[in-house]
Design a protein around this motif. Structure first.
Motif, PDB file in Angstrom:
ATOM      1  N   GLU A 214       0.830  -1.206   0.185  1.00  0.00           N
ATOM      2  CA  GLU A 214      -0.132   0.055  -0.168  1.00  0.00           C
ATOM      3  C   GLU A 214       0.967   1.251  -0.072  1.00  0.00           C
ATOM      4  O   GLU A 214       0.564   2.230  -0.570  1.00  0.00           O
ATOM      5  N   HIS A 215       2.026   1.415   0.848  1.00  0.00           N
ATOM      6  CA  HIS A 215       2.723   2.477   0.950  1.00  0.00           C
ATOM      7  C   HIS A 215       3.310   2.716  -0.528  1.00  0.00           C
ATOM      8  O   HIS A 215       3.643   3.814  -0.835  1.00  0.00           O
ATOM      9  N   ARG A 217       2.023   1.849  -3.564  1.00  0.00           N
ATOM     10  CA  ARG A 217       0.728   1.971  -4.476  1.00  0.00           C
ATOM     11  C   ARG A 217       0.265   3.393  -4.418  1.00  0.00           C
ATOM     12  O   ARG A 217      -0.243   3.980  -5.088  1.00  0.00           O
ATOM     13  N   ARG A 218       0.305   3.971  -3.192  1.00  0.00           N
ATOM     14  CA  ARG A 218      -0.086   5.296  -2.753  1.00  0.00           C
ATOM     15  C   ARG A 218       0.627   6.324  -3.802  1.00  0.00           C
ATOM     16  O   ARG A 218       0.255   7.405  -3.738  1.00  0.00           O
ATOM     17  N   ARG A 219       2.087   6.087  -3.940  1.00  0.00           N
ATOM     18  CA  ARG A 219       2.867   7.046  -4.636  1.00  0.00           C
ATOM     19  C   ARG A 219       2.607   7.102  -6.118  1.00  0.00           C
ATOM     20  O   ARG A 219       3.186   7.766  -6.711  1.00  0.00           O
ATOM     21  N   GLY A 242      -7.400   3.469  -6.283  1.00  0.00           N
ATOM     22  CA  GLY A 242      -7.071   4.684  -5.927  1.00  0.00           C
ATOM     23  C   GLY A 242      -5.698   5.188  -6.560  1.00  0.00           C
ATOM     24  O   GLY A 242      -4.759   6.027  -5.663  1.00  0.00           O
ATOM     25  N   ILE A 243      -5.376   4.721  -7.669  1.00  0.00           N
ATOM     26  CA  ILE A 243      -4.253   5.285  -8.436  1.00  0.00           C
ATOM     27  C   ILE A 243      -4.694   6.310  -9.450  1.00  0.00           C
ATOM     28  O   ILE A 243      -5.400   5.944 -10.411  1.00  0.00           O
TER      29      ILE A 243
END
Length: 387
Positions: A214-215, A217-219, A242-243
């Motif tokens: 997740e850390h 993917r959020r970027r 959420g991408i």
């Protein structure tokens, strides 16, 4: 003083043939020469290429389709040869260069019959069908890679390694630094597959990015080329993950997107490889398995061997494998920067210059007096076709 000469460039109507021909035409025009393009209907419709260059359309002569298909192809080839000869009567080229694709065949045949020097340029790491047919008769063979499959050793004395010419806007990226990337900064991914290759990327890439921690993917930020029938589904997957994703069926500003990207996921077409290595962008390459003679796998060899790319065969290209390769590259800014440097190492930024030099040299050594060409009056051409 450099004398102005005329040159004919013959290319089939795909980006892989047309983009290097376009880059060469721009270089020739900068040198004060005149260029004309011989292509098919597809090539004439590609936007943004060959502005200010005479474009001549001749019938495609694709071989195949049984006896009737062969007969039609031969008829088109000989019709095209006659049309090309009529162009040469007035345009008087110092040399004719073919970039592959079936429209190049009658253009080269006409030049050889008329005693005009001829060259071919091979964009891929496997010599294409038309170039194989013409290799014995042409005066020079320009290549994009040091190792070319299906090239007869007896032709090696006339082989010249020049690289693949790319657009000036892409070359300008070579002098720009790789985009800054911190361990927690935005990670920008460009996904491009061409008209034949976007569906597998549309299925695998979103799901693969969804498997990342997740850390990480959020970027992510993604720009992706998709087929029309895939775009809504892909958009919904990225929204669920959420991408942030910018999706399009055709990427018109590719140089700008290359400048923006930290990593490219792509097919291994000749122009794609040339642009990645010219700009210095690391990549995950998925060769198109149905490409003639599996030439995309051959194209990717040099960049992968040097460390500028990871190559994944399509049969192994799964969301899990993509996520694994993404973490190996993407979680280390130093690793990405190193891959970018290695991609740049195998780039050949002087390809357009070197190919123009070879074309000029061949025309000067084997062609007629260039002053004759300068005195000719071009016959008007209507609608981009032969008169």
């Amino acid at each position: 003083m450099t004398l102005s000469r005329h040159y004919v460039l013959a290319a089939g109507g795909t980006g892989g043939h047309m983009i290097p021909a376009h880059a060469l035409a721009e270089e020739l025009i900068r040198r004060g020469h005149r260029a004309a393009l011989v292509t098919d209907a597809r090539g004439a419709r590609i936007p943004g290429l060959f502005n200010g260059v005479q474009v001549h359309v001749l019938p495609a002569g694709r071989l195949g389709g049984g006896p009737i298909g062969w007969w039609r192809a031969l008829r088109n080839i000989y019709t095209g040869r006659a049309m090309a000869s009529r162009l040469y009567e007035t345009f008087r080229p110092a040399a004719v260069i073919g970039f592959g694709g079936y429209p190049a065949l009658p253009a080269l045949m006409a030049a050889q019959r008329d005693g005009i020097p001829t060259l071919v340029h091979e964009q891929n790491a496997v010599l294409g069908r038309v170039n194989r047919l013409m290799a014995r008769k042409v005066d020079a063979i320009a290549t994009a890679y040091p190792d070319i499959d299906r090239l007869s050793p007896k032709h090696e004395p006339k082989v010249h390694l020049v690289g693949n010419p790319v657009r000036e806007e892409v070359l300008e990226l070579r002098d720009q630094p790789y985009p800054a990337l911190s361990e927690d900064g935005v990670f920008r991914i460009l996904v491009t597959g061409g008209s034949q290759g976007a569906t597998i990327l549309s299925h695998v890439v979103p799901d693969g990015l969804g498997l990342l921690p997740e850390h990480f993917r959020r970027r992510l930020q993604v720009t992706q080329q998709c087929r029309t029938e895939d775009i809504d589904r892909v958009r919904s997957v990225y929204a669920r993950l959420g991408i942030p994703a910018d999706l399009a069926t055709y990427i018109t500003d590719m140089p700008e997107k290359l400048a923006w990207a930290h990593l490219v996921i792509a097919r291994a077409g000749a122009s794609t490889i040339a642009e990645l290595t010219a700009a210095g962008r690391p990549a995950i390459l998925v060769p198109l398995p149905s490409a003639t003679d599996d030439h995309q796998t051959a194209n990717a060899r040099e960049m992968a061997k040097t460390g500028g790319a990871r190559m994944i065969a399509q049969r192994n290209f799964t969301p899990i494998e993509l996520a694994k390769q993404m973490q190996k590259l993407g979680l280390s800014p130093a690793a990405l920067g190193n891959a970018a440097d290695r991609a740049r190492l195998v780039g050949r930024p002087d390809a357009a210059r070197d190919l123009a030099d070879l074309l000029e040299r061949t025309g000067q050594e084997l062609g007629s007096d260039p002053l004759v060409a300068e005195e000719m009056v071009l016959r008007p051409v209507s609608g981009g076709a032969f008169a």
